[in-house]
Design a protein around this motif. Structure first.
Motif, mmCIF file in Angstrom:
data_model
loop_
_atom_site.group_PDB
_atom_site.id
_atom_site.type_symbol
_atom_site.label_atom_id
_atom_site.label_comp_id
_atom_site.label_asym_id
_atom_site.label_seq_id
_atom_site.Cartn_x
_atom_site.Cartn_y
_atom_site.Cartn_z
ATOM 1 N N ARG A 99 83.043 11.056 94.997
ATOM 2 C CA ARG A 99 81.956 11.629 95.798
ATOM 3 C C ARG A 99 82.231 11.252 97.257
ATOM 4 N N PHE A 100 82.814 12.197 98.012
ATOM 5 C CA PHE A 100 83.157 11.939 99.409
ATOM 6 C C PHE A 100 81.920 11.986 100.302
ATOM 7 N N ASN A 101 82.083 11.428 101.513
ATOM 8 C CA ASN A 101 81.004 11.422 102.512
ATOM 9 C C ASN A 101 79.720 10.850 101.924
ATOM 10 N N THR A 102 79.880 9.781 101.159
ATOM 11 C CA THR A 102 78.739 9.141 100.495
ATOM 12 C C THR A 102 78.824 7.640 100.722
ATOM 13 N N THR A 103 77.833 7.085 101.390
ATOM 14 C CA THR A 103 77.839 5.675 101.786
ATOM 15 C C THR A 103 76.753 4.908 101.051
ATOM 16 N N LEU A 104 77.137 3.933 100.266
ATOM 17 C CA LEU A 104 76.169 3.090 99.581
ATOM 18 C C LEU A 104 75.471 2.176 100.586
ATOM 19 N N VAL A 105 74.145 2.131 100.541
ATOM 20 C CA VAL A 105 73.401 1.261 101.453
ATOM 21 C C VAL A 105 72.577 0.207 100.722
ATOM 22 N N SER A 106 72.259 0.431 99.434
ATOM 23 C CA SER A 106 71.517 -0.591 98.707
ATOM 24 C C SER A 106 71.793 -0.500 97.215
ATOM 25 N N ALA A 107 71.749 -1.664 96.571
ATOM 26 C CA ALA A 107 71.923 -1.762 95.123
ATOM 27 C C ALA A 107 70.934 -2.806 94.614
ATOM 28 N N ARG A 108 70.106 -2.423 93.649
ATOM 29 C CA ARG A 108 69.084 -3.333 93.111
ATOM 30 C C ARG A 108 69.190 -3.366 91.594
ATOM 31 N N TRP A 109 69.259 -4.571 91.040
ATOM 32 C CA TRP A 109 69.378 -4.737 89.598
ATOM 33 C C TRP A 109 68.027 -4.543 88.926
ATOM 34 N N ASP A 110 67.981 -3.644 87.958
ATOM 35 C CA ASP A 110 66.779 -3.372 87.169
ATOM 36 C C ASP A 110 66.925 -4.138 85.854
ATOM 37 N N PHE A 350 72.131 -5.975 98.622
ATOM 38 C CA PHE A 350 72.174 -6.213 97.188
ATOM 39 C C PHE A 350 71.016 -7.109 96.776
ATOM 40 N N HIS A 351 70.327 -6.713 95.720
ATOM 41 C CA HIS A 351 69.255 -7.534 95.169
ATOM 42 C C HIS A 351 69.495 -7.674 93.677
ATOM 43 N N GLY A 352 69.683 -8.908 93.230
ATOM 44 C CA GLY A 352 69.990 -9.177 91.839
ATOM 45 C C GLY A 352 68.772 -9.548 91.041
ATOM 46 N N GLU A 353 68.923 -10.504 90.127
ATOM 47 C CA GLU A 353 67.812 -10.921 89.288
ATOM 48 C C GLU A 353 66.663 -11.452 90.128
ATOM 49 N N SER A 354 65.444 -11.106 89.736
ATOM 50 C CA SER A 354 64.215 -11.523 90.436
ATOM 51 C C SER A 354 64.202 -11.055 91.883
ATOM 52 N N GLY A 355 64.962 -10.014 92.186
ATOM 53 C CA GLY A 355 64.969 -9.453 93.533
ATOM 54 C C GLY A 355 65.699 -10.291 94.555
ATOM 55 N N ARG A 356 66.479 -11.257 94.106
ATOM 56 C CA ARG A 356 67.169 -12.172 95.018
ATOM 57 C C ARG A 356 68.244 -11.430 95.803
ATOM 58 N N SER A 357 68.293 -11.674 97.129
ATOM 59 C CA SER A 357 69.257 -11.010 98.004
ATOM 60 C C SER A 357 70.603 -11.718 97.964
ATOM 61 N N LEU A 358 71.671 -10.933 97.864
ATOM 62 C CA LEU A 358 73.013 -11.515 97.870
ATOM 63 C C LEU A 358 73.292 -12.214 99.196
ATOM 64 N N LYS A 359 73.019 -11.534 100.295
ATOM 65 C CA LYS A 359 73.405 -12.075 101.596
ATOM 66 C C LYS A 359 72.379 -13.058 102.154
#
Length: 487
Positions: A99-110, A350-359
């Motif tokens: 998928r070209f011209n597509t920029t990931l800006v957020s990822a959240r673990w459900d 990035f937000h992992g378990e319990s909404g914790r931010s990677l950075k």
């Protein structure tokens, strides 16, 4: 309904193509590659400046499953590498999964769904079980803050954002930096420009390259006898492993021997005593990435070149100003200032378990991961060329080693009947304690230099692997079940 894929891969460079190959090898064809640009290639799509080339032997800087007999030079130019990446993608038949011209800006673990919810800059929402980040650590240019830049009437261009419409012919050119890109673009500038100012705050160790050219007969031999390519790969890999081990353990005798070889070469090319002093590093060999070039020193010694050992502090309408107040009139300023390698996966939240931010949470003090690839609290998230993965040699070998590890982890999830995998906090902390201890004894930490390996160029080393490629490959090849959490 949100579009779902078992695996989403971020990045269409070598990492993304290697991921596609390995996923297909494992029979996992439900994947999508997100590429922010309109074409493949990663750094070799972006770095199109004059003389841009790889400084790792081409037969080693190749995917092991797609050896290339068609290289024309031992150090391949950017356009050949870009063509190679595209050919491998086409041979794999994966272009329709990109998928070209597509920029990931957020990822959240459900946690309830056991999936990553993704959002792109273009407004698309996606979902996946496994998320592989293969966007690379050398993808965001380091742009220095230069007061007055907006008033400059000439052109300012970064080597990773090259504009082929900008000409240096007959111009007054400034090249800022002394990295591999500077060492490649500056000799071209000296050949065509009216005058060149080289701004080198921290001189590199420069070694001559042994460039070889492969004519059609040589290429035919590589095709007919692929073992020739394998022999070149093995020889290059061995050389890099020996050199990296010397740096990892701070072998004083070997470092002194290499530094003596550097001095002999530098003095053979630079006659002026003052220039020699400016170009003499104040740190140990390997603390910063050495430069491989047989044209950089001659270009610096050219009568058309002026060398400053102080940085640029500002710009004016007509040129640049040094930290000591000197001014230089310029038409073109080339920023060969590298990348923000320690700001990993810039622009993505990035937000992992319990909404914790990677950075903001996990990496508040510094980026770290278990075996450079997985992070506690972030299930099914896999980092390619993440923290402490820059093993000296070919980064493609690093990528392939990590991808094999990632495939083992994904297979483990399925075989165990679990939803996700991540390292335990204990295992991650133990691994990084070992990394810090090993790094403290290495030239990268103790060699007394500023480098892009470090946070803020002077802080903790967070990109380098504290050993050689062989030790990295061995480390990633083992799956320690006691270190993992399967849910």
């Amino acid at each position: 309904m949100i579009e779902y894929h078992e695996t989403v891969v971020v990045g269409g460079g070598f990492g993304g193509i290697c991921a596609a190959h390995d996923l297909l090898e494992e029979g996992r064809d439900d994947f999508l590659i997100l590429e922010r640009a309109g074409e493949l290639g990663g750094v070799w799509r972006d770095n199109r400046y004059p003389n841009a080339a790889c400084d790792v032997p081409a037969h080693f800087y190749s995917l092991s499953f797609a050896l290339n007999p068609a290289w024309t030079r031992s150090y391949a130019p950017w356009d050949e590498i870009l063509a190679y990446i595209n050919k491998v993608a086409d041979d794999l038949g994966v272009r329709d999964r990109i998928r070209f011209n597509t920029t990931l800006v957020s990822a959240r673990w459900d946690e309830a769904a056991g999936a990553w919810n993704l959002r792109t800059a273009e407004g698309t929402s996606l979902s996946c079980r496994f998320l592989i980040l293969a966007s690379g650590s050398l993808s965001t240019p380091r742009i220095p803050d230069l007061p007055g830049r907006e008033t400059f009437r000439g052109k300012v261009i970064h080597t990773a954002e090259w504009d082929e419409r900008v000409s240096m012919e007959g111009r007054r050119v400034v090249v800022v930096g002394a990295s591999a890109s500077a060492a490649q673009v500056l000799p071209y500038a000296v050949d065509v420009a009216e005058s060149v100012l080289a701004v080198i705050r921290t001189p590199p160790y420069v070694m001559p390259n042994d460039e070889q050219f492969y004519d059609v007969e040589a290429q035919a031999r590589f095709r007919d006898e692929p073992e020739r390519m394998e022999a070149i790969r093995l020889d290059a890999e061995h050389s890099f492993n020996v050199e990296a081990e010397t740096q990892a353990v701070m072998d004083e005798a070997q470092l002194a021997r290499i530094e003596g070889q550097w001095r002999d070469y530098m003095e053979s090319e630079i006659a002026d005593a003052g220039l020699r002093e400016l170009l003499t590093p104040s740190y140990r060999f390997g603390c910063r990435r050495p430069v491989l070039s047989s044209t950089f020193y001659p270009a610096l010694a050219d009568r058309r070149t002026t060398v400053w050992s102080t940085g640029i502090s500002a710009m004016t309408e007509t040129g640049v100003v040094a930290g000591d107040g000197r001014e230089w009139d310029a038409d073109v300023v080339v920023l060969a200032t590298g990348f923000t390698a320690t700001d990993m996966y810039a622009g993505i939240e990035f937000h992992g378990e319990s909404g914790r931010s990677l950075k903001a949470d996990a990496w508040r003090e510094a980026p770290h991961a278990y075996k450079g690839t997985v992070v506690a609290g972030f299930p099914n998230l896999f980092l390619v060329t993440g923290p402490h993965t820059q093993a000296s040699g070919s980064i493609i070998a690093v990528i392939e080693a990590q991808m094999k590890m990632i495939m083992q982890y994904i297979q483990l999830v399925d075989e165990s009947g679990a939803v996700s995998v991540q390292p335990s906090q204990r295992a991650q902390q133990s691994f990084n304690t070992w990394v810090d201890s090993a790094m403290a004894d290495s030239v990268w930490e103790a060699g007394a230099c500023h480098s892009w390996y470090r946070l803020g160029m002077a802080g903790k080393v967070v990109t380098k692997w504290p050993g050689n490629l062989a030790s990295f490959q061995k480390m990633t090849s083992t799956v320690d079940l006691g270190d993992l959490v399967l849910k």
